[in-house]
Design a protein around this motif. Structure first.
Motif, short mmCIF file in Angstrom:
data_model
loop_
_atom_site.label_atom_id
_atom_site.label_comp_id
_atom_site.label_asym_id
_atom_site.label_seq_id
_atom_site.Cartn_x
_atom_site.Cartn_y
_atom_site.Cartn_z
N MET A 168 27.96 47.10 36.17
CA MET A 168 27.60 45.77 35.70
C MET A 168 27.81 44.76 36.82
O MET A 168 28.88 44.74 37.46
N ARG A 169 26.81 43.95 37.06
CA ARG A 169 26.90 42.92 38.09
C ARG A 169 27.61 41.70 37.50
O ARG A 169 27.13 41.12 36.52
N VAL A 170 28.73 41.34 38.08
CA VAL A 170 29.55 40.27 37.50
C VAL A 170 29.84 39.18 38.51
O VAL A 170 29.95 39.42 39.72
N LEU A 171 29.91 37.97 38.00
CA LEU A 171 30.45 36.84 38.74
C LEU A 171 31.80 36.54 38.09
O LEU A 171 31.86 36.31 36.89
N VAL A 172 32.85 36.54 38.89
CA VAL A 172 34.21 36.42 38.35
C VAL A 172 34.77 35.05 38.69
O VAL A 172 34.71 34.60 39.84
N VAL A 173 35.31 34.39 37.67
CA VAL A 173 36.06 33.14 37.86
C VAL A 173 37.52 33.45 37.60
O VAL A 173 37.90 33.78 36.47
N GLY A 174 38.34 33.37 38.65
CA GLY A 174 39.76 33.70 38.52
C GLY A 174 40.20 34.63 39.63
O GLY A 174 39.81 35.79 39.66
N ASP A 175 41.01 34.12 40.56
CA ASP A 175 41.41 34.92 41.72
C ASP A 175 42.22 36.15 41.34
O ASP A 175 42.04 37.23 41.91
N SER A 176 43.14 36.00 40.36
CA SER A 176 43.99 37.14 40.01
C SER A 176 43.16 38.27 39.40
O SER A 176 43.44 39.45 39.63
N LEU A 177 42.12 37.92 38.65
CA LEU A 177 41.27 38.94 38.05
C LEU A 177 40.48 39.68 39.12
O LEU A 177 40.32 40.91 39.05
N VAL A 178 40.00 38.97 40.12
CA VAL A 178 39.29 39.62 41.22
C VAL A 178 40.19 40.63 41.91
O VAL A 178 39.78 41.75 42.22
N ARG A 179 41.44 40.23 42.14
CA ARG A 179 42.38 41.15 42.80
C ARG A 179 42.66 42.37 41.94
O ARG A 179 42.76 43.50 42.45
N ARG A 180 42.80 42.17 40.63
CA ARG A 180 43.04 43.31 39.74
C ARG A 180 41.87 44.28 39.75
O ARG A 180 42.07 45.50 39.77
N ILE A 181 40.66 43.76 39.72
CA ILE A 181 39.48 44.63 39.75
C ILE A 181 39.42 45.40 41.06
O ILE A 181 39.16 46.61 41.08
N ALA A 182 39.69 44.71 42.18
CA ALA A 182 39.64 45.35 43.49
C ALA A 182 40.69 46.45 43.62
O ALA A 182 40.46 47.46 44.29
N ALA A 183 41.85 46.24 42.97
CA ALA A 183 42.94 47.22 43.10
C ALA A 183 42.90 48.32 42.06
O ALA A 183 43.74 49.21 42.06
N SER A 184 41.92 48.27 41.16
CA SER A 184 41.93 49.20 40.03
C SER A 184 41.34 50.57 40.34
O SER A 184 41.43 51.48 39.53
N GLY A 185 40.71 50.71 41.49
CA GLY A 185 40.16 52.02 41.85
C GLY A 185 38.97 52.39 40.99
O GLY A 185 38.10 51.56 40.72
N ARG A 186 38.98 53.63 40.52
CA ARG A 186 37.82 54.14 39.79
C ARG A 186 37.57 53.37 38.50
O ARG A 186 36.42 53.17 38.10
N ASP A 187 38.63 52.90 37.82
CA ASP A 187 38.44 52.19 36.56
C ASP A 187 37.60 50.93 36.73
O ASP A 187 36.88 50.54 35.81
N GLY A 188 37.68 50.32 37.90
CA GLY A 188 36.97 49.07 38.11
C GLY A 188 35.61 49.21 38.74
O GLY A 188 34.92 48.20 38.97
N ARG A 189 35.17 50.42 39.01
CA ARG A 189 33.89 50.61 39.69
C ARG A 189 32.71 50.20 38.82
O ARG A 189 31.62 49.91 39.33
N ALA A 190 32.92 50.17 37.51
CA ALA A 190 31.83 49.73 36.63
C ALA A 190 31.57 48.25 36.76
O ALA A 190 30.53 47.75 36.31
N VAL A 231 31.50 43.19 41.54
CA VAL A 231 31.70 41.75 41.74
C VAL A 231 30.70 41.26 42.78
O VAL A 231 30.79 41.59 43.96
N GLN A 232 29.73 40.46 42.34
CA GLN A 232 28.73 39.90 43.25
C GLN A 232 29.28 38.69 44.00
O GLN A 232 29.10 38.56 45.20
N ARG A 233 29.94 37.82 43.24
CA ARG A 233 30.55 36.63 43.82
C ARG A 233 31.76 36.27 42.97
O ARG A 233 31.87 36.69 41.83
N ASP A 282 24.80 40.40 35.17
CA ASP A 282 24.99 40.95 33.83
C ASP A 282 26.06 40.18 33.07
O ASP A 282 25.90 39.89 31.88
N VAL A 283 27.17 39.87 33.76
CA VAL A 283 28.30 39.25 33.08
C VAL A 283 28.87 38.11 33.91
O VAL A 283 29.12 38.27 35.10
N LEU A 284 29.04 36.97 33.26
CA LEU A 284 29.88 35.90 33.80
C LEU A 284 31.26 36.13 33.21
O LEU A 284 31.45 36.02 31.99
N LEU A 285 32.21 36.48 34.05
CA LEU A 285 33.54 36.90 33.60
C LEU A 285 34.56 35.83 34.01
O LEU A 285 34.78 35.61 35.21
#
Length: 320
Positions: free
Chosen positions: A101-123, A126-128, A146-149
Motif C-alpha cells: 500500500m502506498r502511504v503518506l505518513v503524518v507523524g515522525d514516530s510512526l515513520v520510524r516504527r514502520i522503518a524498523a518493523s522489518g517484514r511486518d512493515g513491508r506492506a 512510505v512515499q512521503r 492508497d492511504v493517508l496515514l
C-alpha cells in the motif's frame, strides 16, 4: 514474574500484563471491568485479578472491534465465537486488498516504527512523510496514494478540518487516523468524514490490517444520528414548590410526588454535567447520563404540564 499459577497450574496474567498482551491501556481495562464485569477472573492471594490466556484472547478481540467502531457496551455480552465472527469479515475483506500500500505518513514516530518493523512493515510503502498536518501541503504533488496515514498523540475538534484539508490535497483512496487521546465528539466527526479512526496499535501488523480494512471499506461506521436536543428546564424549584403548595388542597398527591421526582431528576442532570471525569471513558459516560436524565426530565415535565392543566395548578409564565 508477571505470571502466576492457580491450583490447576494454568498460566494466568495480572491486569497490567493482560492489558499489554491485548493491546489495551491498563486504565481502559480497569474501566471496562468496573462498568461491564468483562470476565469472572481469578484473584491472587493479594486480591489482584488474574486472567487466563483465553480471557486475554477475548480482551484482544474486544479491543480490535472497539477500534473498528463497535461500542464496548454492546460487545461485552457476546461470546468469543460471535466476536470472532464479527472480526472475520473485516479480515477476509482486508485480505482481498493484496499487495503493498502506498502511504503518506503524518507523524515522525510512526515513520520510524514502520522503518524498523522489518517484514511486518513491508506492506506499507512510505512515499512521503512529514511531522505535522500543516506540512502536508508541501508534499501534495499529485502522486497516487492508497492511504493517508495520520498519527497524533492528542486530537481535538480543530484537527478535523486539518485532516479533511490534508485528505483533499493528497486525494488518497482512504484515510486512517490514529490517536492516543481523543474526545468522542472528534472521533464521530472524523468517522462522519469517512476516516477510519483507531487508537495507535501496539503492533505494525495490526496497523497493516487497519489500513487494508479501510481500503476494503470496512470499519467505517455510518455517522451516528444527531441526538435529540435536550430542552432547558421547564420547571425550576420555585415553580415546583408553587405547584406542590397549590396541590395541597387536592386529595390527589400526584402533584407533590411528581414535583419531588422532577427535583431529583433535575438535580442528577446537573450533577452529571459537573461530575469530575477520570478519563475519556468517564467523560463520555457522564455526558450520556446527563443526556439521559435530561430526556427523562422532559418527559416528566410534559406529564407535569398535563397534570397541572387538568387540576388547575399554576404553571410557569401563566397566571394561577
Amino acid at each position: 514474574m508477571d505470571q502466576e499459577r492457580g491450583e490447576s497450574r494454568e498460566v494466568t496474567y495480572r491486569s497490567g500484563v493482560a492489558a499489554r498482551l491485548a493491546g489495551l491501556p491498563v486504565e481502559t481495562l480497569r474501566v471496562w471491568e468496573r462498568r461491564y464485569a468483562l470476565s469472572e477472573t481469578q484473584r491472587s492471594a493479594h486480591g489482584q485479578r488474574l486472567y487466563t490466556a483465553e480471557q486475554v484472547r477475548r480482551l484482544g478481540l474486544l479491543k480490535q472491534l472497539v477500534d473498528l467502531g463497535h461500542p464496548i457496551g454492546v460487545l461485552t455480552g457476546l461470546p468469543v465465537e460471535r466476536l470472532e465472527e464479527m472480526i472475520a469479515p473485516n479480515a477476509a475483506r482486508a485480505a482481498d486488498v493484496s499487495g503493498p500500500m502506498r502511504v503518506l505518513v503524518v507523524g515522525d514516530s510512526l515513520v520510524r516504527r514502520i522503518a524498523a518493523s522489518g517484514r511486518d512493515g513491508r506492506a506499507l510503502q512510505v512515499q512521503r512523510h512529514c511531522a505535522r498536518l500543516d506540512q502536508v501541503a508541501s508534499l501534495a504533488d499529485g502522486t497516487a496514494l492508497d492511504v493517508l496515514l495520520i498519527e497524533a498523540s492528542e486530537l481535538d475538534e480543530a484537527a478535523v478540518a486539518q485532516v479533511v484539508a490534508a485528505r483533499d490535497m493528497t486525494r488518497p483512496a482512504t484515510t486512517v487516523v490514529l490517536y492516543r487521546f481523543c474526545g468522542s465528539a472528534t472521533i464521530r466527526a472524523l468517522r462522519a468524514q469517512g476516516c477510519l479512526v483507531a487508537r495507535v496499535p501496539a503492533e505494525i501488523g495490526e496497523l497493516v490490517l487497519l489500513c487494508r480494512s479501510a481500503l476494503a471499506g470496512q470499519g467505517l461506521p455510518a455517522p451516528e444520528p444527531a441526538a435529540e436536543p435536550v430542552a432547558p428546564r421547564r420547571f425550576d424549584e420555585q415553580a415546583l414548590a408553587a405547584i406542590t403548595a397549590a396541590g395541597n388542597r387536592l386529595s390527589c398527591e400526584c402533584p407533590r410526588h411528581l414535583s419531588d421526582i422532577l427535583m431529583m431528576v433535575g438535580s442528577f442532570e446537573r450533577y452529571s454535567a459537573q461530575c469530575a471525569s477520570r478519563n475519556q471513558e468517564d467523560a463520555r459516560l457522564h455526558r450520556e447520563l446527563e443526556l439521559a436524565s435530561g430526556r427523562a426530565r422532559m418527559v416528566l415535565e410534559a406529564a407535569m404540564e398535563r397534570l397541572a392543566l387538568a387540576e388547575g395548578l399554576p404553571l410557569p409564565g401563566k397566571p394561577a
